[in-house]
Design a protein around this motif. Structure first.
Motif, PDB file in Angstrom:
ATOM      1  N   LEU A   1       0.818  -1.214   0.000  1.00  0.00           N
ATOM      2  CA  LEU A   1       0.000   0.000   0.000  1.00  0.00           C
ATOM      3  C   LEU A   1       0.857   1.274   0.000  1.00  0.00           C
ATOM      4  O   LEU A   1       0.340   2.387   0.080  1.00  0.00           O
ATOM      5  N   GLU A   2       2.160   1.082  -0.057  1.00  0.00           N
ATOM      6  CA  GLU A   2       3.097   2.212  -0.100  1.00  0.00           C
ATOM      7  C   GLU A   2       2.900   3.175   1.059  1.00  0.00           C
ATOM      8  O   GLU A   2       2.778   4.390   0.872  1.00  0.00           O
ATOM      9  N   ILE A   3       2.851   2.624   2.256  1.00  0.00           N
ATOM     10  CA  ILE A   3       2.677   3.488   3.422  1.00  0.00           C
ATOM     11  C   ILE A   3       3.863   3.357   4.376  1.00  0.00           C
ATOM     12  O   ILE A   3       3.732   3.546   5.576  1.00  0.00           O
ATOM     13  N   GLN A   4       5.036   3.068   3.804  1.00  0.00           N
ATOM     14  CA  GLN A   4       6.235   2.913   4.640  1.00  0.00           C
ATOM     15  C   GLN A   4       6.515   4.162   5.476  1.00  0.00           C
ATOM     16  O   GLN A   4       6.940   4.074   6.622  1.00  0.00           O
TER      17      GLN A   4
ATOM     18  N   PRO B   1       1.101   7.958  14.444  1.00  0.00           N
ATOM     19  CA  PRO B   1      -0.233   7.709  14.987  1.00  0.00           C
ATOM     20  C   PRO B   1      -1.292   8.009  13.927  1.00  0.00           C
ATOM     21  O   PRO B   1      -1.217   9.039  13.254  1.00  0.00           O
ATOM     22  N   VAL B   2      -2.236   7.126  13.796  1.00  0.00           N
ATOM     23  CA  VAL B   2      -3.209   7.216  12.707  1.00  0.00           C
ATOM     24  C   VAL B   2      -4.021   8.511  12.756  1.00  0.00           C
ATOM     25  O   VAL B   2      -4.358   9.086  11.724  1.00  0.00           O
ATOM     26  N   GLY B   3      -4.288   8.994  13.965  1.00  0.00           N
ATOM     27  CA  GLY B   3      -5.082  10.216  14.096  1.00  0.00           C
ATOM     28  C   GLY B   3      -4.447  11.430  13.446  1.00  0.00           C
ATOM     29  O   GLY B   3      -5.122  12.397  13.121  1.00  0.00           O
ATOM     30  N   ARG B   4      -3.123  11.377  13.245  1.00  0.00           N
ATOM     31  CA  ARG B   4      -2.439  12.528  12.654  1.00  0.00           C
ATOM     32  C   ARG B   4      -2.426  12.487  11.131  1.00  0.00           C
ATOM     33  O   ARG B   4      -1.953  13.410  10.487  1.00  0.00           O
ATOM     34  N   LEU B   5      -2.941  11.384  10.562  1.00  0.00           N
ATOM     35  CA  LEU B   5      -2.852  11.237   9.106  1.00  0.00           C
ATOM     36  C   LEU B   5      -4.018  11.917   8.404  1.00  0.00           C
ATOM     37  O   LEU B   5      -5.105  12.012   8.958  1.00  0.00           O
ATOM     38  N   PRO B   6      -3.785  12.364   7.158  1.00  0.00           N
ATOM     39  CA  PRO B   6      -4.915  12.890   6.393  1.00  0.00           C
ATOM     40  C   PRO B   6      -5.906  11.779   6.066  1.00  0.00           C
ATOM     41  O   PRO B   6      -5.567  10.595   6.081  1.00  0.00           O
ATOM     42  N   TYR B   7      -7.109  12.201   5.742  1.00  0.00           N
ATOM     43  CA  TYR B   7      -8.230  11.295   5.541  1.00  0.00           C
ATOM     44  C   TYR B   7      -7.937  10.182   4.532  1.00  0.00           C
ATOM     45  O   TYR B   7      -8.175   9.006   4.793  1.00  0.00           O
ATOM     46  N   GLY B   8      -7.389  10.577   3.400  1.00  0.00           N
ATOM     47  CA  GLY B   8      -7.137   9.596   2.340  1.00  0.00           C
ATOM     48  C   GLY B   8      -6.211   8.487   2.808  1.00  0.00           C
ATOM     49  O   GLY B   8      -6.390   7.312   2.479  1.00  0.00           O
ATOM     50  N   LEU B   9      -5.222   8.867   3.588  1.00  0.00           N
ATOM     51  CA  LEU B   9      -4.280   7.872   4.088  1.00  0.00           C
ATOM     52  C   LEU B   9      -4.917   6.976   5.143  1.00  0.00           C
ATOM     53  O   LEU B   9      -4.643   5.787   5.214  1.00  0.00           O
ATOM     54  N   GLN B  10      -5.780   7.587   5.965  1.00  0.00           N
ATOM     55  CA  GLN B  10      -6.470   6.770   6.974  1.00  0.00           C
ATOM     56  C   GLN B  10      -7.286   5.683   6.298  1.00  0.00           C
ATOM     57  O   GLN B  10      -7.330   4.541   6.745  1.00  0.00           O
TER      58      GLN B  10
ATOM     59  N   GLU C   1     -17.995   2.146   1.067  1.00  0.00           N
ATOM     60  CA  GLU C   1     -17.641   3.448   0.495  1.00  0.00           C
ATOM     61  C   GLU C   1     -16.168   3.790   0.675  1.00  0.00           C
ATOM     62  O   GLU C   1     -15.820   4.751   1.362  1.00  0.00           O
ATOM     63  N   PRO C   2     -15.309   3.004   0.061  1.00  0.00           N
ATOM     64  CA  PRO C   2     -13.876   3.239   0.253  1.00  0.00           C
ATOM     65  C   PRO C   2     -13.424   4.585  -0.308  1.00  0.00           C
ATOM     66  O   PRO C   2     -12.367   5.071   0.081  1.00  0.00           O
ATOM     67  N   MET C   3     -14.204   5.177  -1.190  1.00  0.00           N
ATOM     68  CA  MET C   3     -13.745   6.416  -1.806  1.00  0.00           C
ATOM     69  C   MET C   3     -14.530   7.648  -1.368  1.00  0.00           C
ATOM     70  O   MET C   3     -14.329   8.726  -1.903  1.00  0.00           O
ATOM     71  N   ALA C   4     -15.368   7.471  -0.359  1.00  0.00           N
ATOM     72  CA  ALA C   4     -16.182   8.608   0.066  1.00  0.00           C
ATOM     73  C   ALA C   4     -15.296   9.731   0.581  1.00  0.00           C
ATOM     74  O   ALA C   4     -14.338   9.489   1.325  1.00  0.00           O
ATOM     75  N   GLY C   5     -15.590  10.933   0.173  1.00  0.00           N
ATOM     76  CA  GLY C   5     -14.876  12.090   0.700  1.00  0.00           C
ATOM     77  C   GLY C   5     -13.470  12.275   0.172  1.00  0.00           C
ATOM     78  O   GLY C   5     -12.710  13.044   0.730  1.00  0.00           O
ATOM     79  N   MET C   6     -13.123  11.546  -0.865  1.00  0.00           N
ATOM     80  CA  MET C   6     -11.762  11.683  -1.390  1.00  0.00           C
ATOM     81  C   MET C   6     -11.730  12.600  -2.592  1.00  0.00           C
ATOM     82  O   MET C   6     -12.710  12.750  -3.300  1.00  0.00           O
ATOM     83  N   ASN C   7     -10.542  13.187  -2.833  1.00  0.00           N
ATOM     84  CA  ASN C   7     -10.400  13.965  -4.062  1.00  0.00           C
ATOM     85  C   ASN C   7     -10.055  13.015  -5.214  1.00  0.00           C
ATOM     86  O   ASN C   7      -9.839  11.822  -4.997  1.00  0.00           O
ATOM     87  N   ILE C   8     -10.006  13.552  -6.420  1.00  0.00           N
ATOM     88  CA  ILE C   8      -9.850  12.680  -7.594  1.00  0.00           C
ATOM     89  C   ILE C   8      -8.583  11.840  -7.515  1.00  0.00           C
ATOM     90  O   ILE C   8      -8.597  10.641  -7.776  1.00  0.00           O
ATOM     91  N   GLU C   9      -7.500  12.493  -7.096  1.00  0.00           N
ATOM     92  CA  GLU C   9      -6.233  11.770  -7.060  1.00  0.00           C
ATOM     93  C   GLU C   9      -6.282  10.613  -6.051  1.00  0.00           C
ATOM     94  O   GLU C   9      -5.842   9.505  -6.342  1.00  0.00           O
ATOM     95  N   GLU C  10      -6.860  10.890  -4.897  1.00  0.00           N
ATOM     96  CA  GLU C  10      -6.966   9.840  -3.881  1.00  0.00           C
ATOM     97  C   GLU C  10      -7.865   8.706  -4.361  1.00  0.00           C
ATOM     98  O   GLU C  10      -7.600   7.542  -4.108  1.00  0.00           O
ATOM     99  N   LYS C  11      -8.937   9.087  -5.079  1.00  0.00           N
ATOM    100  CA  LYS C  11      -9.840   8.060  -5.612  1.00  0.00           C
ATOM    101  C   LYS C  11      -9.101   7.159  -6.592  1.00  0.00           C
ATOM    102  O   LYS C  11      -9.255   5.942  -6.569  1.00  0.00           O
ATOM    103  N   GLU C  12      -8.316   7.786  -7.449  1.00  0.00           N
ATOM    104  CA  GLU C  12      -7.574   6.998  -8.440  1.00  0.00           C
ATOM    105  C   GLU C  12      -6.617   6.043  -7.761  1.00  0.00           C
ATOM    106  O   GLU C  12      -6.494   4.884  -8.144  1.00  0.00           O
ATOM    107  N   ASP C  13      -5.922   6.542  -6.735  1.00  0.00           N
ATOM    108  CA  ASP C  13      -5.003   5.682  -5.991  1.00  0.00           C
ATOM    109  C   ASP C  13      -5.757   4.508  -5.395  1.00  0.00           C
ATOM    110  O   ASP C  13      -5.332   3.363  -5.481  1.00  0.00           O
ATOM    111  N   MET C  14      -6.905   4.805  -4.783  1.00  0.00           N
ATOM    112  CA  MET C  14      -7.676   3.777  -4.116  1.00  0.00           C
ATOM    113  C   MET C  14      -8.142   2.725  -5.115  1.00  0.00           C
ATOM    114  O   MET C  14      -8.061   1.522  -4.852  1.00  0.00           O
TER     115      MET C  14
END
Lengths: 263, 646
Positions: free
Chosen positions: A147-150, A156-165, A185-198
């Motif tokens: 998932l490329e989250i190295q 801490p997860v709470g500090r991450l932006p929404y898309g990463l969470q 709804e894995p893509m709810a509230g995401m911008n286009i780029e985040e949606k594409e990644d997802m």
């Protein structure tokens, strides 16, 4: 990590499911199946009963009528953790991670069902408990790489932006090594780029791990691009079922989305 | 040295002499994996044998694209073993850029990092039918690709195993055929103007400069570096490949570009190459994080930083440092400076170079005062790559040092810097005109940089020769010099000034989103986008203060006091390499900006207060969109020239 895409066997089927809360009928006589290795989408307008359907599949709700068959067996009334152990994992519409814990620890919780060392061994941290942790950590590291989250391994997860969470949540569901992955709804509230990644990740999960995926999504265009088959719900009823192309041409679906007066 | 005139020969030697010494590290699945020099050699040999079996011949080019991965370094080495020429390329190049290089260099074989790069190559394949095969490192997502065209690195190595089992010396024989005058690598310069040029460097070029610097700095096998600079940049090839081979030190590949800082904290490299931009980013994020720290920590940080500054300044001016300050500095070292260095990955650093751009005096002093001994180097791809290095005891923020051993420098009458060295490039590939115009007949190379020697004989670079212009009253206008002064403010990410052939100087400003964003947050300014923040009245006021300070500074300089900025505007979008506005090494492409933003430049000079602009933006996946903006233009206070009034 073998690929068993579209092998055609039915992994899960729901038959004549009806669910109501008091007088509200959330689902009415719904039947469909999910084949092993496919990406199956459940779509519908707001309040169509999508999330209820997902909750029925993963055993959180018990329908008044109808049956759920998983891997050829009729499902008894089980607790959600028992269902998780059977091989069904899910993500939530509203992120449900442990905010104060790191990404790594969150993913490790996804391995919970794979740990069997008892509290004694866990406490003295020798033998089985240690080996288990090492094996599980290795599995989780593969997911982190996937998932490329190295870079956020220890954040801490709470500090991450929404898309990463959302991505971490997908990771946790993957950690359970499930046969069937339910994505709400894995893509709810995401911008286009985040949606594409997802989308990319969902397809890659399906491809690489051979995991069967059932996803609920609001955004029609996304669904049509990545799903093999789509089931459409509206007001708790099934109004369409088929490949994205068939769904596009289905008059009932068009009406539901464009809004036609209901009798 | 004659028997060690190519890198593959050096590799053979290291694999015997430093058999079990780490040569390469990569963090995979959270754990550092190590290759010793003998394992390095084995990996290269297997791949080279496989590559040869696939039809790779002497003189063939191997196009290498991806981030710093051990296998890509192995591939470069393998190409050299077979007498081929590696052509490393920027991993974020878009398809057109890659396609130009591939067809210009007549590439038949490609080594790519992952699916993203392989997809680009497949797109290019139609226009470049010569490509026979692409070999990929990371197999993810590539299982169902046509295996006749796309092959995994491992499968090529397995092919190599069968070759080696028949003829053990297959690769060794090829290595023996190489000689120092052969081409070792071709590096395409990103080119601030026009199409990129392929700089052909021989083994002798790269090897000689690498060895001179190793001797000069005393590098040895126990050093280590983090390989994070683009592989296509000459500096990475120089450090992570050439110097690593010759000195035998270990090259560490980070887990991903985002984890470089964490990874260098873990490794603690002794040898760093950084850029003013990176140093600035680190300092900015450090200062921002300190603002959020507890009061005690913050107090300690500022107190000891002051002590460090005082001590450092005193040393610079030759004054003695009081005993108390010396004591406090030692305490500060334990409490603040060492932990800080550790945070930045500099806990074991003994050599830190910076290059590429001018460095602000404040920032330079900041790092040096906490004990990170940054020093400047100057060079270019055509010099393979270093020309000058600052001696340890003569480090200044505004010079680039003196010529290294065996390098000569001279200046033309116009102030252009010329150099001559064993590293002088062979030629530009298939471009004799450009070669002839860059190299004089007696072996000097024109750098295109304008500079002069200061009183101590240190070289000072002010700008590109072609960019130094004159205002209409014939006073000198050196845009980069002013832009650098502007960029030394943390709020200004990029500045472009205009003035050549005009009556007065004006500027475009690009704000630094993280610094200005943080400032806005503290002030309670709300904004929804970069564009909105950039256009905010308060942001304008903030930037105007910065510009006025630069004007006051320029007023002190007799030569440049006429170049004070009269009017400026803040651009509505960040300049981006994807839009062609910057080069891949993030240098401004003036001509493109002058064309694209002509409306804005005209508005700067016609006295208007606002100007509308519509500009094209390219997203990372290659799609395009447009961005509209209505920008304000602001006048700035200028100062009486001190030189004149005195």
């Amino acid at each position: 990590m073998s690929t068993n895409q579209n092998s055609g066997d039915v992994l899960l089927s729901v038959e004549n499911i009806s669910l109501s809360f008091g007088g509200v009928k959330a689902l009415e006589n719904i039947s469909f199946d999910i084949k092993a290795g496919e990406v199956r989408a459940i779509i519908g307008p707001n309040g169509a009963g999508k999330s209820s359907m997902l909750n029925v599949i993963n055993g959180f709700y018990h329908p008044q009528e109808g049956e759920v068959w998983f891997q050829g067996e009729k499902r008894k009334s089980l607790k959600p953790y028992q269902i998780a152990r059977q091989g069904i994992a899910r993500t939530f519409q509203n992120i449900a991670l442990f905010k104060g814990m790191s990404t790594l620890d969150n993913l490790m919780t996804g391995r919970f069902t794979k740990m069997s060392a008892n509290i004694f061994w866990q406490a003295i941290w020798k033998g089985k408990a240690e080996n288990e942790e090492i094996a599980n950590r290795e599995f989780v590291e593969h997911i982190i790489d996937f998932l490329e989250i190295q870079a956020i391994r220890k954040t801490p997860v709470g500090r991450l932006p929404y898309g990463l969470q959302k991505r971490v949540e997908l990771g946790r569901a993957l950690a359970a090594e499930s046969k069937l992955l339910l994505l709400d709804e894995p893509m709810a509230g995401m911008n286009i780029e985040e949606k594409e990644d997802m989308c990319r990740f969902i397809l890659d999960v399906n491809d690489q791990f051979g995991t069967t995926i059932a996803l609920i999504e609001h955004d029609m265009s996304v669904v049509m691009d990545i799903a093999d088959r789509v089931v459409v719900l509206d007001y708790g009823r099934k109004i369409g079922d088929g490949t994205p192309d068939e769904i596009r041409g289905n008059q009932a679906v068009i009406d539901a989305y464009l809004g036609v007066a209901h009798d | 040295m004659s028997d060690l005139d190519t890198f593959p020969k050096v590799l053979l030697k290291q694999s015997r002499e430093l058999e079990n010494h780490p040569a390469m590290r990569e963090k995979e699945y959270g754990i550092w994996q190590t290759w010793t020099w003998s394992e390095y050699h084995r990996e290269v040999e297997r791949f080279a044998a496989g590559l040869k079996e696939l039809g790779f011949r002497r003189g063939d080019k191997l196009f290498v694209v991806g981030q710093n991965r051990p296998r890509l370094y192995f591939a470069i080495s393998a190409a050299q073993c077979l007498g081929g020429i590696p052509v490393p390329t920027y991993y974020d190049s878009v398809v057109e850029e890659m396609s130009f290089v591939i067809s210009h260099a007549e590439v038949r074989f490609v080594v790519a990092e992952d699916q993203e790069q392989v997809d680009k190559i497949i797109d290019i394949r139609e226009s470049c039918p010569d490509i026979e095969c692409v070999i990929y490192d990371n197999t993810r997502g590539l299982e169902n690709y046509d295996s006749a065209f796309a092959k995994s690195f491992i499968s090529v190595q397995e092919l190599g195993d069968t070759v080696c089992s028949k003829d053990q010396d297959a690769v060794k024989k090829e290595i023996d055929l190489g000689s120092g005058s052969d081409t070792s690598v071709m590096l395409y310069t990103s080119g601030t103007t026009g199409q990129p040029k392929g700089v052909v460097l021989t083994y002798d070029n790269v090897r000689s400069i690498a060895q001179i610097c190793i001797d000069h700095e005393g590098l040895n096998k126990d050093d280590s570096v983090i390989a994070y600079l683009p592989m296509a940049w000459v500096v990475d090839h120089f450090i992570s490949y050439a110097q690593a081979h010759l000195a035998g030190f270990c090259v560490c590949c980070p887990e991903s570009p985002e984890t470089v800082l964490q990874d260098s904290r873990e490794i603690g490299p002794t040898y760093h190459f950084t850029s003013p931009r990176i140093l600035e980013t680190h300092r900015t994020s450090l200062l921002i994080r300190m603002e959020d720290a507890s009061r005690i920590k913050r107090g300690m940080f500022h107190y000891f930083l002051n002590i460090a500054k005082k001590t450092h300044d005193a040393q610079g001016t030759g004054n003695t440092v009081s005993r108390f300050d010396r004591l406090m500095y030692s305490i500060g070292k334990i409490l603040v400076f060492e932990p800080l260095k550790n945070q930045l990955g500099y806990s074991r650093a003994r050599l830190t170079y910076t290059a590429g751009e001018a460095i602000g005096p404040d920032m330079f002093d900041f790092y040096r005062s906490i004990g990170i001994h940054v020093k400047q180097v100057y060079g270019q791809t055509e010099a393979s790559p270093f020309v000058t290095v600052q001696p340890d005891d003569q480090v200044r923020s505004d010079t680039v040092g003196i010529a290294i051993d065996q390098v000569e420098i001279k200046l033309t009458d116009e102030g252009e810097v010329l150099f001559k060295s064993p590293g002088v490039f062979h030629s530009y590939y298939k471009n004799p005109e450009a070669t002839a115009s860059a190299k004089t007949e007696d072996g000097w190379v024109r750098t295109g940089d304008a500079g002069f020697f200061d009183k101590e004989g240190h070289l000072k670079i002010i700008d590109r020769t072609k960019d130094v212009g004159r205002l209409n009253d014939q006073s000198i206008f050196a845009p980069k010099y002013i832009e650098n002064k502007l960029k030394f403010f943390p709020y200004i990410l990029e500045a472009i000034t205009f003035g050549d052939g005009r009556d007065e100087a004006t500027a475009f400003i690009n704000i630094d989103l993280s610094a200005v964003g943080d400032w806005a947050e503290r002030k309670g300014l709300s904004y929804a986008s970069y564009q909105e923040l950039a256009g905010h009245d308060d942001t304008y006021a903030l930037i105007r203060d910065c510009v006025e300070k630069v004007n006051a500074d320029l007023a002190n300089d007799e030569l440049l006091s006429r170049s004070q900025i009269q009017r400026f505007l803040i651009l509505h979008k960040e300049l981006d390499a994807d839009d062609g506005e910057l080069t891949r090494t993030r240098k401004v492409r003036r001509r493109i900006i002058a064309e694209r933003y002509k409306v804005l430049i005209d508005a700067l000079y016609d006295g208007s207060e606002r100007c509308k602009i519509e500009s094209e933006v390219t997203f990372e996946d290659g799609r395009k969109g447009t961005l509209k903006g209505d920008l304000r233009i602001v006048s700035v206070k200028t100062f009486e020239s001190m030189a004149k009034s005195a």
